[in-house]
Design a protein around this motif. Structure first.
Motif, PDB file in Angstrom:
ATOM      1  N   ASP A  37       0.848  -0.989   0.063  1.00 57.96           N
ATOM      2  CA  ASP A  37       0.329  -0.172   0.173  1.00 57.96           C
ATOM      3  C   ASP A  37       0.885   1.049  -0.220  1.00 57.96           C
ATOM      4  OD1 ASP A  37      -2.165  -1.656  -0.224  1.00 57.96           O
ATOM      5  OD2 ASP A  37      -2.700  -1.201   2.109  1.00 57.96           O
ATOM      6  N   GLY A  38       1.400   0.975   0.382  1.00 53.86           N
ATOM      7  CA  GLY A  38       2.536   2.005   0.858  1.00 53.86           C
ATOM      8  C   GLY A  38       3.258   2.727   0.054  1.00 53.86           C
ATOM      9  N   ARG A  40       2.817   1.490  -3.292  1.00 48.62           N
ATOM     10  CA  ARG A  40       1.413   2.365  -4.538  1.00 48.62           C
ATOM     11  C   ARG A  40       1.282   4.117  -4.414  1.00 48.62           C
ATOM     12  NH1 ARG A  40      -1.250  -3.089  -4.079  1.00 48.62           N
ATOM     13  NH2 ARG A  40      -3.052  -1.827  -2.750  1.00 48.62           N
ATOM     14  N   ALA A  41       0.709   3.772  -2.836  1.00 49.92           N
ATOM     15  CA  ALA A  41       1.254   4.966  -2.629  1.00 49.92           C
ATOM     16  C   ALA A  41       1.627   6.304  -2.915  1.00 49.92           C
ATOM     17  CB  ALA A  41       0.777   5.873  -1.190  1.00 49.92           C
ATOM     18  N   ARG A  42       3.337   6.076  -2.943  1.00 50.95           N
ATOM     19  CA  ARG A  42       4.204   6.971  -3.519  1.00 50.95           C
ATOM     20  C   ARG A  42       4.026   6.909  -5.491  1.00 50.95           C
ATOM     21  NH1 ARG A  42      10.026   5.786  -2.654  1.00 50.95           N
ATOM     22  NH2 ARG A  42      10.664   8.121  -2.723  1.00 50.95           N
ATOM     23  N   SER A  44       1.357   6.621  -6.647  1.00 55.82           N
ATOM     24  CA  SER A  44       0.864   7.150  -7.384  1.00 55.82           C
ATOM     25  C   SER A  44       0.729   8.035  -7.333  1.00 55.82           C
ATOM     26  CB  SER A  44      -1.002   6.567  -6.835  1.00 55.82           C
ATOM     27  OG  SER A  44      -1.297   5.240  -7.024  1.00 55.82           O
ATOM     28  N   ALA A  45       1.528   8.951  -6.649  1.00 49.11           N
ATOM     29  CA  ALA A  45       1.720  10.492  -6.161  1.00 49.11           C
ATOM     30  C   ALA A  45       2.277  10.475  -7.143  1.00 49.11           C
ATOM     31  CB  ALA A  45       2.492  10.524  -4.803  1.00 49.11           C
TER      32      ALA A  45
END
Length: 240
Positions: A37-38, A40-42, A44-45
């Motif tokens: 998750d972490g 993927r968040a980076r 996506s950002a």
């Protein structure tokens, strides 16, 4: 939009031709599913920032974001890269060169300020990788393509992961030269052809962090690029 179940194994230029940017975004989404998750968040950002910075940019016949998506997808799929910093830098590899003012809050050297903004947002390693693939200001008195080659030879010599980003970029531009049109075909072939031996050397080095199978894949792509440059630049004169 409905995408075929085999989207995950389609060649990227086929996705581009048939499904355009939405198809590449969906393929990117499929590739990042294997990250946590972490991570993927980076990713996506970084994608959101790239989309924002390059929103008005075009490459011949397509939105510029398509190129950045293909570079990142190639890193994940063909090069088997799991290092999120490297993929983030791949998405943002043209950000500092093309949009330093939008990245930074003004003041001082725009390139340095843009790299500092990237470091603050994504960490110093991402900024270092992007810096290694960012073109310097060129001397207008000297051949631009020659200066480009010299810059790459020096900057990629000391940054093994930057070689991996740059060869994905080169593959999109060089092997992909047959997907472009107009005078850019010949100018791109002239610019990129002398880089083939440079990339062969850099990718073949022991400290380039890729598996033997991935290196073999890249050498095949470099052969294909050379073949295409030759077809464009070495056309025999027609006899009358």
């Amino acid at each position: 939009m409905d995408f075929p179940p085999h989207l995950g194994s389609m060649p990227m230029h086929a996705i581009t031709e048939i499904h355009g940017e939405p198809g590449l975004l969906e393929r990117f989404r499929l590739e990042v599913e294997r990250f946590d998750d972490g991570e993927r968040a980076r990713l996506s950002a970084a994608l959101d920032l790239a989309a924002e910075l390059h929103r008005d940019d075009r490459r011949v016949r397509e939105p510029y974001l398509n190129h950045l998506l293909r570079v990142a997808i190639r890193l994940m799929h063909h090069y088997q890269v799991r290092d999120v910093d490297v993929i983030v830098a791949g998405l943002l590899h043209d950000a500092v060169e093309d949009h330093p003012a939008e990245l930074a809050d003004g003041g001082g050297d725009p390139t340095a300020a843009a790299l500092a903004a990237l470091a603050a947002r994504f960490g110093p390693r991402v900024a270092t990788l992007v810096a290694a693939v960012t073109n310097p200001m060129y001397d207008p008195q000297r051949d631009r393509n020659e200066q480009y080659r010299e810059h790459l030879a020096v900057s990629l010599d000391r940054e093994p992961w930057a070689r991996v980003i740059k060869v994905s970029d080169f593959t999109d531009n060089g092997v992909g030269v047959i997907h472009t049109v107009g005078p850019k075909v010949v100018s791109s072939a002239r610019k990129y052809r002398p880089l083939v031996p440079l990339f062969r050397d850099l990718i073949g080095r022991a400290d380039t962090p890729l598996s033997p199978a991935v290196k073999a894949h890249i050498f095949g792509q470099l052969d294909l690029a050379e073949e295409r440059f030759s077809a464009i630049l070495d056309r025999p004169a027609h006899s009358h």
